[in-house]
Structure formats: structure tokens, C-alpha cells
Design an enzyme around this catalytic site. Structure first.
Site, PDB file in Angstrom:
ATOM      1  N   GLU A  48       1.425  12.009   6.374  1.00 33.24           N
ATOM      2  CA  GLU A  48       0.949  12.317   5.022  1.00 33.24           C
ATOM      3  C   GLU A  48      -0.548  12.033   4.931  1.00 33.24           C
ATOM      4  O   GLU A  48      -0.999  10.941   5.269  1.00 33.24           O
ATOM      5  CB  GLU A  48       1.742  11.442   4.041  1.00 33.24           C
ATOM      6  CG  GLU A  48       1.398  11.687   2.596  1.00 33.24           C
ATOM      7  CD  GLU A  48       2.238  10.845   1.626  1.00 33.24           C
ATOM      8  OE1 GLU A  48       3.439  10.607   1.872  1.00 33.24           O
ATOM      9  OE2 GLU A  48       1.660  10.401   0.630  1.00 33.24           O
ATOM     10  N   ARG A  70       1.955  -2.063  -9.432  1.00 35.02           N
ATOM     11  CA  ARG A  70       3.303  -1.513  -9.294  1.00 35.02           C
ATOM     12  C   ARG A  70       3.995  -2.054  -8.041  1.00 35.02           C
ATOM     13  O   ARG A  70       5.197  -1.957  -7.896  1.00 35.02           O
ATOM     14  CB  ARG A  70       3.262   0.011  -9.253  1.00 35.02           C
ATOM     15  CG  ARG A  70       2.428   0.574  -8.141  1.00 35.02           C
ATOM     16  CD  ARG A  70       2.168   2.059  -8.266  1.00 35.02           C
ATOM     17  NE  ARG A  70       2.881   2.812  -7.239  1.00 35.02           N
ATOM     18  CZ  ARG A  70       4.025   3.427  -7.455  1.00 35.02           C
ATOM     19  NH1 ARG A  70       4.573   3.417  -8.625  1.00 35.02           N
ATOM     20  NH2 ARG A  70       4.618   4.068  -6.496  1.00 35.02           N
ATOM     21  N   TYR A 123       0.996   8.361 -13.843  1.00 36.64           N
ATOM     22  CA  TYR A 123       1.552   8.072 -12.524  1.00 36.64           C
ATOM     23  C   TYR A 123       3.004   7.619 -12.706  1.00 36.64           C
ATOM     24  O   TYR A 123       3.309   6.434 -12.672  1.00 36.64           O
ATOM     25  CB  TYR A 123       0.691   6.971 -11.907  1.00 36.64           C
ATOM     26  CG  TYR A 123       0.895   6.661 -10.451  1.00 36.64           C
ATOM     27  CD1 TYR A 123       1.936   7.180  -9.711  1.00 36.64           C
ATOM     28  CD2 TYR A 123      -0.002   5.816  -9.810  1.00 36.64           C
ATOM     29  CE1 TYR A 123       2.079   6.868  -8.372  1.00 36.64           C
ATOM     30  CE2 TYR A 123       0.133   5.496  -8.477  1.00 36.64           C
ATOM     31  CZ  TYR A 123       1.173   6.022  -7.760  1.00 36.64           C
ATOM     32  OH  TYR A 123       1.311   5.699  -6.438  1.00 36.64           O
ATOM     33  N   ARG A 167       0.580   7.489   5.807  1.00 31.67           N
ATOM     34  CA  ARG A 167       1.895   6.989   6.212  1.00 31.67           C
ATOM     35  C   ARG A 167       2.665   8.053   6.971  1.00 31.67           C
ATOM     36  O   ARG A 167       2.299   9.224   6.944  1.00 31.67           O
ATOM     37  CB  ARG A 167       2.694   6.482   5.001  1.00 31.67           C
ATOM     38  CG  ARG A 167       2.771   7.451   3.852  1.00 31.67           C
ATOM     39  CD  ARG A 167       3.312   6.750   2.583  1.00 31.67           C
ATOM     40  NE  ARG A 167       3.312   7.671   1.463  1.00 31.67           N
ATOM     41  CZ  ARG A 167       3.564   7.344   0.209  1.00 31.67           C
ATOM     42  NH1 ARG A 167       3.839   6.093  -0.113  1.00 31.67           N
ATOM     43  NH2 ARG A 167       3.556   8.242  -0.756  1.00 31.67           N
TER      44      ARG A 167
END
Ligand code: GDU
Length: 247
Positions: free
Chosen positions: A172, A35, A220, A149
Site C-alpha cells: 500500500e 485513534r 475519518y 504496509r
């Protein structure tokens, strides 16, 4: 490795992926990595889409405005699986069309076993600086850093006015979801996919229940895909059910 070669894989992907999934990369579907677009230009945007952006006033306002309609009642803090309150699974399925966007394994009370999910923990901090990282998201691929991140919200909305001496950041952290956690990502190993097939079989036996979203479909989905899938469910399935019903 075929996409970017070993040195870049080791610098940016290997340890980030270990933190994000805690799963051997060989077990993960290739689509997780593919992706990410690879390009040989100085275009430093994330995706190749013509337009990238967020709802002007954010997702909360966007949803509130959609739900602000005389035919819509929003009832929060109500457990669909709690039979002691009236709008529960047993009472409504088969009586009215239901769109279910919770985890598909939960819907069937984990009858075929648990699917694996990742959840996220967030740590928010206000820092006494006008700009902490100069960009909305900074990834930390090194294993030595426990978070994946840092988000800095002011950069998502450069058109807004923010104070010059303060900024909000959020770290995160990723971990496996327990049943009581909110699932965010389907892990989707081969074992999960096998289990999912049995759940998909079960969904076919549910009268007028439409499974949607990342959790309901165990897919996803990015936001634009989730919205697109919701709109086609309306066009292809729900519209017909409500034809002839007075608005
Ligand atoms: O520095 C990185 C970035 C990604 N990955 C791998 O690529 C996968 C996908 O990464 P994304 O950041 O694209 O995935 P997320 O779903 O976590 O990303 C979310 O945040 C992105 C921006 O950071 C985009 O907004 C995206 O649409 C949104 O779903 C990761 O799980 C990981 O395995 C790395 O290894 N290193």
C-alpha cells in the site's frame, strides 16, 4: 509524544506518518494518532472493541445482498455531474431525496477551493509461499521503504482453505489525491477545516440532500462508524421522508 514517549514515536510513528500524510504532524489533528490505543498488557489486538471481524463472505457480497431487492436498481458507471445522462445533479436535486457519498468539495464544483485528500495505490503480487508474513497487516514505519504496509489476505480469513504453496500480498502506497483520483483519507489540516465549514454552510442550502460517508462528511470514519452514521441518517431523516410512500 505524551502517549508513548520519544523513542517509540521515532521508531513507529514519525516516518510512517510522514509517508502516510506528507504533512507536518503539527498540522494534523491529534485524533489521527489518538485513534491508536496504547495499553500496557500483552494484548496484541489492534483495537479494544469486544468484537473485531469482517463480513463472513466479504464486503462485496454483503453489499450485493443488501442491494438485491426488487425496489433497488443499481446503476454503475454513471457520473452524477454529467448532465448528458438523466440521473444527474441538476435533474434530481430538489425532485427526490438524494444521499450523496462522494467528496463534498466535488459536489459544489470546488466553489470554495479544494479540500486535501490522500489516495492510495496498491501493488498486488502472488508469492510462491504458503505464508509470507504470518499476519494480515505488517506496517513498515521506516522512511527507506516506499510503501506504508503490506496486506496478506489469507490471514483476514483464517477459517478459509488456502493453497499451501501460494499467497497474495498487497503493498500500500499513499499520496496526495488529484481530482481524478479516488480519495481515501481527509487530511484535515486547519486550512481544510476552515474550508469545510464553508462547505457545511453550503450543504444546508441543498434541499433534501444527505451527505454521508468519509467523503461526503470529510471525516475519518472507520467502517463501524460509517455504518452507524448511515443507520442513524435513515432513522432520523430518511424514514420520515418515505413515511406513507408505498414500498
Ligand atoms: O505503524 C503505525 C501505524 C499508524 N501510525 C499513525 O496512526 C495513523 C492511523 O493508523 P491506522 O493504521 O489505524 O489507520 P488506517 O485508517 O490507515 O487504518 C486502517 O487499517 C487499520 C489496520 O491496519 C485498521 O483496520 C483501521 O480500522 C483501518 O482504518 C496513521 O495514519 C499514522 O499517522 C503510525 O505512525 N505508525
Amino acid at each position: 509524544m505524551n502517549l508513548i514517549g520519544r523513542p517509540l514515536y521515532e521508531a513507529f510513528i514519525r516516518e510512517y506518518t510522514a509517508k502516510q500524510w506528507q504533512t507536518d504532524p503539527k498540522e494534523l489533528p491529534a485524533s489521527i494518532i489518538s485513534r491508536l490505543p496504547v495499553r500496557y498488557t500483552y494484548d496484541n489486538r489492534y483495537f479494544n472493541d469486544t468484537y473485531e471481524g469482517l463480513p463472513v463472505d466479504g464486503y462485496t457480497a454483503w453489499l450485493e445482498r443488501m442491494a438485491d431487492h426488487p425496489n433497488i436498481t443499481v446503476q454503475l458507471d454513471t457520473d452524477f455531474f454529467d448532465a448528458s445522462q438523466p440521473i444527474n445533479k441538476q435533474a434530481v436535486v430538489g425532485q427526490v431525496p438524494v444521499v450523496y457519498t462522494g467528496p463534498v468539495d466535488r459536489y459544489f464544483d470546488y466553489a470554495e477551493g479544494e479540500l486535501s485528500w490522500r489516495t492510495l495505490d496498491f501493488e498486488q503480487e502472488v508469492l510462491p509461499v504458503g505464508d509470507f508474513q504470518g499476519t494480515s497487516v505488517m506496517n513498515y514505519p521506516d522512511a527507506g521503504v516506499p510503501y506504508t504496509r503490506i496486506h496478506e489476505f489469507r490471514h483476514f480469513h483464517p477459517e478459509r482453505d488456502y493453497p499451501n504453496d501460494k499467497t497474495v500480498i498487497m503493498r500500500e502506497f499513499s499520496r496526495f489525491a488529484e481530482r481524478s483520483d479516488e480519495p481515501y483519507y481527509p487530511v484535515n489540516t486547519a486550512a481544510d477545516r476552515e474550508r469545510l465549514l464553508t462547505y457545511r454552510g453550503l450543504t444546508e442550502g441543498e434541499p433534501e440532500v444527505f451527505f454521508g460517508g468519509r467523503l461526503g462528511t470529510y471525516q475519518y470514519l472507520d467502517m463501524h462508524m460509517a455504518i452507524g452514521a448511515a443507520l442513524s441518517t435513515v432513522d432520523n431523516k430518511l424514514d420520515a421522508l418515505f413515511a406513507g410512500v408505498d414500498a
